[in-house]
Design a protein around this motif. Structure first.
Motif, PDB file in Angstrom:
ATOM      1  N   TYR A 141       0.824  -1.206   0.000  1.00  0.00           N
ATOM      2  CA  TYR A 141       0.000   0.000   0.000  1.00  0.00           C
ATOM      3  C   TYR A 141       0.858   1.256   0.000  1.00  0.00           C
ATOM      4  O   TYR A 141       1.008   1.932   0.996  1.00  0.00           O
ATOM      5  CB  TYR A 141      -0.993  -0.024   1.163  1.00  0.00           C
TER       6      TYR A 141
ATOM      7  N   TYR B 266      -6.970   3.180  -4.616  1.00  0.00           N
ATOM      8  CA  TYR B 266      -7.982   2.387  -3.914  1.00  0.00           C
ATOM      9  C   TYR B 266      -9.081   3.297  -3.364  1.00  0.00           C
ATOM     10  O   TYR B 266     -10.276   3.058  -3.550  1.00  0.00           O
ATOM     11  CB  TYR B 266      -7.324   1.587  -2.784  1.00  0.00           C
TER      12      TYR B 266
ATOM     13  N   GLY C  63      -7.106  -3.051   9.976  1.00  0.00           N
ATOM     14  CA  GLY C  63      -6.633  -2.934   8.593  1.00  0.00           C
ATOM     15  C   GLY C  63      -7.415  -1.840   7.905  1.00  0.00           C
ATOM     16  O   GLY C  63      -7.967  -2.016   6.829  1.00  0.00           O
TER      17      GLY C  63
ATOM     18  N   GLY D 278      -6.696   0.813   6.394  1.00  0.00           N
ATOM     19  CA  GLY D 278      -6.264   1.442   5.151  1.00  0.00           C
ATOM     20  C   GLY D 278      -6.557   2.932   5.223  1.00  0.00           C
ATOM     21  O   GLY D 278      -6.435   3.560   6.277  1.00  0.00           O
TER      22      GLY D 278
ATOM     23  N   SER E 112     -13.948   1.943   5.077  1.00  0.00           N
ATOM     24  CA  SER E 112     -14.963   1.326   5.947  1.00  0.00           C
ATOM     25  C   SER E 112     -15.402   2.290   7.029  1.00  0.00           C
ATOM     26  O   SER E 112     -16.570   2.316   7.417  1.00  0.00           O
ATOM     27  CB  SER E 112     -14.403   0.081   6.625  1.00  0.00           C
TER      28      SER E 112
ATOM     29  N   ASP F 112      -3.562  -0.219  11.534  1.00  0.00           N
ATOM     30  CA  ASP F 112      -2.974  -0.609  10.249  1.00  0.00           C
ATOM     31  C   ASP F 112      -1.467  -0.701  10.398  1.00  0.00           C
ATOM     32  O   ASP F 112      -0.867  -0.026  11.241  1.00  0.00           O
ATOM     33  CB  ASP F 112      -3.331   0.409   9.163  1.00  0.00           C
ATOM     34  N   SER F 113      -0.860  -1.528   9.570  1.00  0.00           N
ATOM     35  CA  SER F 113       0.604  -1.630   9.618  1.00  0.00           C
ATOM     36  C   SER F 113       1.241  -0.486   8.829  1.00  0.00           C
ATOM     37  O   SER F 113       2.413  -0.187   9.011  1.00  0.00           O
ATOM     38  CB  SER F 113       1.050  -2.969   9.018  1.00  0.00           C
TER      39      SER F 113
ATOM     40  N   LEU G 183      -0.100  -6.770  12.637  1.00  0.00           N
ATOM     41  CA  LEU G 183      -0.693  -7.901  13.344  1.00  0.00           C
ATOM     42  C   LEU G 183       0.028  -9.167  12.952  1.00  0.00           C
ATOM     43  O   LEU G 183       0.260  -9.405  11.765  1.00  0.00           O
ATOM     44  CB  LEU G 183      -2.164  -8.057  12.968  1.00  0.00           C
TER      45      LEU G 183
ATOM     46  N   SER H  46     -12.498  -5.548   7.448  1.00  0.00           N
ATOM     47  CA  SER H  46     -12.923  -5.479   6.055  1.00  0.00           C
ATOM     48  C   SER H  46     -11.717  -5.565   5.130  1.00  0.00           C
ATOM     49  O   SER H  46     -10.796  -4.743   5.231  1.00  0.00           O
ATOM     50  CB  SER H  46     -13.671  -4.154   5.848  1.00  0.00           C
TER      51      SER H  46
HETATM   52  C1  LIG Z   1      -7.199  -3.841   1.274  1.00  0.00           C
HETATM   53  S1  LIG Z   1      -6.823  -2.766   2.546  1.00  0.00           S
HETATM   54  C2  LIG Z   1      -8.412  -2.639   3.271  1.00  0.00           C
HETATM   55  C3  LIG Z   1      -8.756  -1.269   3.687  1.00  0.00           C
HETATM   56  C4  LIG Z   1     -10.123  -1.113   4.319  1.00  0.00           C
HETATM   57  N1  LIG Z   1     -10.281  -1.918   5.502  1.00  0.00           N
HETATM   58  C5  LIG Z   1     -11.213  -1.423   3.322  1.00  0.00           C
HETATM   59  O1  LIG Z   1     -12.041  -2.286   3.579  1.00  0.00           O
HETATM   60  O2  LIG Z   1     -11.288  -0.775   2.314  1.00  0.00           O
HETATM   61  C6  LIG Z   1      -5.950  -3.763   3.726  1.00  0.00           C
HETATM   62  C7  LIG Z   1      -5.241  -2.945   4.790  1.00  0.00           C
HETATM   63  O3  LIG Z   1      -4.810  -3.840   5.815  1.00  0.00           O
HETATM   64  C8  LIG Z   1      -3.481  -3.494   6.200  1.00  0.00           C
HETATM   65  N2  LIG Z   1      -2.814  -4.722   6.677  1.00  0.00           N
HETATM   66  C9  LIG Z   1      -2.565  -5.832   5.962  1.00  0.00           C
HETATM   67  N3  LIG Z   1      -1.972  -6.763   6.743  1.00  0.00           N
HETATM   68  C10 LIG Z   1      -1.850  -6.218   7.974  1.00  0.00           C
HETATM   69  C11 LIG Z   1      -1.332  -6.685   9.203  1.00  0.00           C
HETATM   70  N4  LIG Z   1      -0.802  -7.903   9.325  1.00  0.00           N
HETATM   71  N5  LIG Z   1      -1.381  -5.872  10.282  1.00  0.00           N
HETATM   72  C12 LIG Z   1      -1.919  -4.639  10.183  1.00  0.00           C
HETATM   73  N6  LIG Z   1      -2.435  -4.148   9.045  1.00  0.00           N
HETATM   74  C13 LIG Z   1      -2.407  -4.913   7.944  1.00  0.00           C
HETATM   75  C14 LIG Z   1      -2.848  -2.923   4.946  1.00  0.00           C
HETATM   76  O4  LIG Z   1      -1.790  -2.036   5.254  1.00  0.00           O
HETATM   77  C15 LIG Z   1      -4.017  -2.224   4.280  1.00  0.00           C
HETATM   78  O5  LIG Z   1      -4.094  -0.872   4.599  1.00  0.00           O
END
Ligand SMILES: C[S@@+](CC[C@H](N)C(=O)[O-])C[C@H]1O[C@@H](n2cnc3c(N)ncnc32)[C@H](O)[C@@H]1O
Length: 464
Positions: free
Chosen positions: A74, A82, A117, A119, A123, A156-157, A191, A213
């Motif tokens: 990301y 996105y 997560g 982003g 959501s 979020d990471s 996470l 989500s």
């Molecule tokens: C596809 S986006 C989803 C964004 C939002 N939740 C949505 O539904 O539109 C996934 C998000 O999860 C975060 N993410 C993925 N793996 C992660 C982890 N292990 N720990 C924390 N955040 C994570 C990514 O950085 C990213 O911003």
């Protein structure tokens, strides 16, 4: 909100979602996306090769990431692409799930939400949108505004995503002044595969709603079982009666895998409260998710999509919209009770479908609950899957003869179907069809959720 007005407000939210806005990006969100793009890129961004190139690059990477098994990265182009391009297709998801939560419970007026997560905040914004629908409903029913405080905690990471999240949410002006939105403390953490460290990160904090989500499905670097354990673990961070909203796009997470993920989370001790879309009683055991495993909503094209289509060669809204199917689930820590109306109706006149021998000539009176609405591609008329737990058959459908009108039904509605034909399976098939014709009476027992006769959506008058 008082319990006494809940069914009415629910009807209004439901009608707005089904007839107006689920459907429809509300103007407040639409306007917000446009002004946020101006803020991020400068007002003449459409004319700037640099910003358009950035979005184009992001859109291409997103498409590539959807086809690959690797987790997407990301970065700024991808997060912005996105947010403006793919994200708006998701705006109906949280409201759809929240509407089901509201079928069972009254929401606290101070609502604590964890967006896992998060982003860039799609959501979370759709959670604000849901509260706008709720505020609208309450105003219509009581004539009074009711104050809601929404506290959003994004986790979020990605630092970049969280920075964008804060700018995106902070600048959002809800359509109703009685909604107060705050972001007390974003959490930047990666996470682990099984959520280890979740309690170190969250401490004793509890939430009314946890949104998961497009994170557990996409996180393919850890096993399905590990992700299921993480999903189940989340229930320890729920306030009593709280819910976890799980949503995944069928474009990035295979629906059958998501069903496995959900059933494994149930095996780990979580309660799956929906789909079944009827957030009521589960007829058997701790799970009832035979229906509506994948949903597809028609989403109105957001204003910004028109612009992106004009300026970005890689953006095709219609194609994205067509692939906009999703898997979902609402999990809880406590046991919930589904389908109370089914108690008592199985005796006497109305029979369970599995108790009958379908016949070309005889007529029967049966009961069951609506599990899924589908569209007949040839006749373009809707037909309905009947929940197999309520009718005892995993391939029973309810269909309406072209000579009769189709009542507005939705998932979870409990029906008494009096004097209908029950067509045996055709050769080589196992599909049983309950056919409603002019001689049949269909009674919808889920009366408290009947549709209102007119549309009630966010209107300029209501928005003031
Ligand atoms: C596809 S986006 C989803 C964004 C939002 N939740 C949505 O539904 O539109 C996934 C998000 O999860 C975060 N993410 C993925 N793996 C992660 C982890 N292990 N720990 C924390 N955040 C994570 C990514 O950085 C990213 O911003």
């Amino acid at each position: 909100m008082e319990e006494s007005i809940r069914p009415k407000v629910l009807q209004l939210v439901q009608n707005a979602l089904l007839f107006g806005d689920s459907a429809v990006l509300p103007t407040a969100v639409d306007r917000h996306l446009m002004s946020f793009a101006d803020q991020e890129f400068g007002e003449n961004w459409v004319e700037s090769d640099e910003t358009v190139g950035l979005l184009d690059e992001g859109l291409k990477s997103l498409q590539k990431a959807q086809r690959s098994l690797d987790s997407p990265v990301y970065d700024r182009p991808m997060t912005l692409a996105y947010l403006f391009g793919h994200g708006p297709l998701s705006f109906h998801k949280v409201p759809f799930l929240m509407r089901n939560v509201l079928r069972k419970s009254v929401l606290p007026t101070e609502l604590k939400v964890l967006d896992l997560g998060s982003g860039a905040g799609i959501s979370s914004v759709s959670m604000i949108y849901f509260l706008e629908l709720l505020a609208n409903g309450i105003r219509i029913v009581t004539g009074q505004p009711e104050a809601y405080k929404l506290s959003l905690t994004p986790l979020d990471s990605s630092d970049a995503a969280l920075g964008l999240y804060q700018r995106f949410i902070e600048n959002y002006v809800p359509g109703f002044p009685e909604l107060e939105v705050s972001v007390p403390g974003p959490i930047q953490t990666l996470l682990g595969s099984e959520g280890e460290g979740l309690s170190n990160t969250l401490g004793a904090d509890k939430f009314h709603i946890i949104i998961a989500s497009h994170i557990l499905g996409e996180n393919k670097s850890s096993s399905l079982s590990a992700r299921a354990r993480l999903l189940a673990e989340l229930r320890n961070f729920l306030e009593p009666g709280g819910s976890i909203l799980f949503a995944e796009s069928a474009a990035t997470a295979i629906p059958s895998e998501m069903n496995q993920l959900k059933s494994r989370a149930v095996a780990e001790g979580a309660t799956l409260f929906s789909p079944c879309a009827n957030a009521w009683e589960k007829p058997t055991g701790r799970q009832c998710y035979t229906c509506g495993n994948v949903a597809h909503e028609h989403v109105r094209k957001p204003m910004i999509a028109d612009i992106l289509e004009t300026v970005c060669e890689s953006y095709d809204y219609a194609k994205l919209e067509k692939r906009n199917s999703w898997s979902f689930g609402i999990f809880r820590a406590d046991d919930s009770v589904h389908h109370p109306q089914l108690e008592g109706i199985g005796s006497g006149l109305f029979k369970k479908l599995s108790e009958l021998e379908p016949s070309e000539t005889e007529r029967f009176s049966v009961y069951g609950s609506v599990a899924k609405v589908e569209m007949d591609r040839v006749t373009e008329r809707p037909f309905f899957k009947i929940c197999d737990q309520t009718c005892g058959s995993d391939s029973a459908y309810l269909s309406f003869d072209p000579t009769v009108g189709i009542p507005p039904l939705e998932n979870g509605d409990v029906l008494e179907i009096e004097d209908a034909r029950v067509l045996p399976p055709a050769a080589g098939r196992n599909k049983v069809i309950v056919l409603v014709d002019a001689g049949t009476t269909v009674t919808n027992l889920s009366r408290d959720f009947n549709y209102l006769s007119s549309k009630h959506v966010l209107t300029p008058e209501v928005l003031g």
